[in-house]
Design a protein around this motif. Sequence first.
Motif, short mmCIF file in Angstrom:
data_model
loop_
_atom_site.label_atom_id
_atom_site.label_comp_id
_atom_site.label_asym_id
_atom_site.label_seq_id
_atom_site.Cartn_x
_atom_site.Cartn_y
_atom_site.Cartn_z
N TYR A 93 37.87 21.20 30.01
CA TYR A 93 38.99 20.85 30.87
C TYR A 93 38.37 20.35 32.18
O TYR A 93 37.58 21.05 32.81
N PRO A 94 38.70 19.13 32.58
CA PRO A 94 38.02 18.53 33.73
C PRO A 94 38.40 19.19 35.06
O PRO A 94 39.41 19.90 35.16
N THR A 95 37.61 18.91 36.07
CA THR A 95 37.90 19.41 37.42
C THR A 95 38.62 18.36 38.26
O THR A 95 39.32 18.70 39.21
N ASP A 96 38.44 17.10 37.91
CA ASP A 96 39.12 16.01 38.62
C ASP A 96 40.61 16.00 38.28
O ASP A 96 40.99 16.09 37.11
N THR A 97 41.45 15.88 39.30
CA THR A 97 42.90 15.97 39.10
C THR A 97 43.42 14.89 38.16
O THR A 97 44.24 15.15 37.26
N ARG A 98 42.96 13.65 38.32
CA ARG A 98 43.43 12.57 37.46
C ARG A 98 43.04 12.81 36.00
O ARG A 98 43.83 12.57 35.08
N ALA A 99 41.83 13.30 35.80
CA ALA A 99 41.39 13.60 34.44
C ALA A 99 42.16 14.79 33.87
O ALA A 99 42.47 14.83 32.67
N GLN A 100 42.49 15.76 34.71
CA GLN A 100 43.29 16.89 34.26
C GLN A 100 44.65 16.44 33.77
O GLN A 100 45.16 16.92 32.75
N VAL A 101 45.25 15.50 34.51
CA VAL A 101 46.56 14.99 34.12
C VAL A 101 46.50 14.39 32.72
O VAL A 101 47.40 14.60 31.89
N LYS A 102 45.45 13.63 32.42
CA LYS A 102 45.33 13.02 31.11
C LYS A 102 45.22 14.07 30.01
O LYS A 102 45.85 13.96 28.95
N VAL A 103 44.42 15.09 30.24
CA VAL A 103 44.29 16.15 29.24
C VAL A 103 45.63 16.86 29.07
O VAL A 103 46.07 17.12 27.94
N ASP A 104 46.29 17.17 30.19
CA ASP A 104 47.58 17.85 30.11
C ASP A 104 48.62 17.01 29.37
O ASP A 104 49.41 17.54 28.59
N GLU A 105 48.64 15.71 29.62
CA GLU A 105 49.60 14.84 28.93
C GLU A 105 49.46 14.97 27.42
O GLU A 105 50.46 15.12 26.70
N TRP A 106 48.23 14.92 26.95
CA TRP A 106 48.00 14.94 25.50
C TRP A 106 48.11 16.34 24.93
O TRP A 106 48.50 16.51 23.77
N LEU A 107 47.81 17.35 25.73
CA LEU A 107 48.05 18.72 25.29
C LEU A 107 49.55 18.95 25.10
O LEU A 107 49.99 19.47 24.06
#
Length: 212
Positions: A92-106
Amino acid sequence: MTTQTKPIEAYSLPTPNGQKVHVMLEELGVPWTYHRIDISKGEQFKPEFLAISPNNKIPAIVDPEGPGGAPISVFESGAILKYLAQKFGKFYPTDTRAQVKVDEWLFWQVGGFGPMLGQNNHFSVYAPEKIPYAIKRYSEETLRLFKVLDTQLKDKDFIAGDISIADFAAIGWAQSWERYGATKADYPHVHAWLERMAARPATVRGLEYGKA
């Protein structure tokens, strides 16, 4: 990275939702203990299980070394994946934008990909009455979601770019592609991703855990 001394207790089954957590724990390489909840015997309704999973569904976990060193229970597969990823600082990334992408697909998986494939399976295989409208609806939605996933993976090795909990959430459902008519010719990027996931020993162990 956080270390784990006492095993995480996983209450689960080797179903697509249970496999998410099995894969995550194996990929993390932390100690964990598997507790099989036999839903055919109604064990999901026992008070001790409802205390940690009030929706009487698997999976659920108890981490004896939770925040502040006190035990914590977590139910719902997506919440478990996020908890473990954030605790151990992996997948799970630490960068907010990257977190959003992971959360979207989760959330895409827990809100759509899993439930729609589950309904497809129910009405096509297990329902005592075969309802053509329901079978058609969920079969078409299943293939639409496979196409969404295929498009996302067109130029990526993993769903959100780097390997993450988004991949672990989806793999248990996607691996049964043949059941749903998702051919390699129509969904080549999904199949390439499945092969990449199958090359990860920890993922394979997680997918197989509890089947024997």
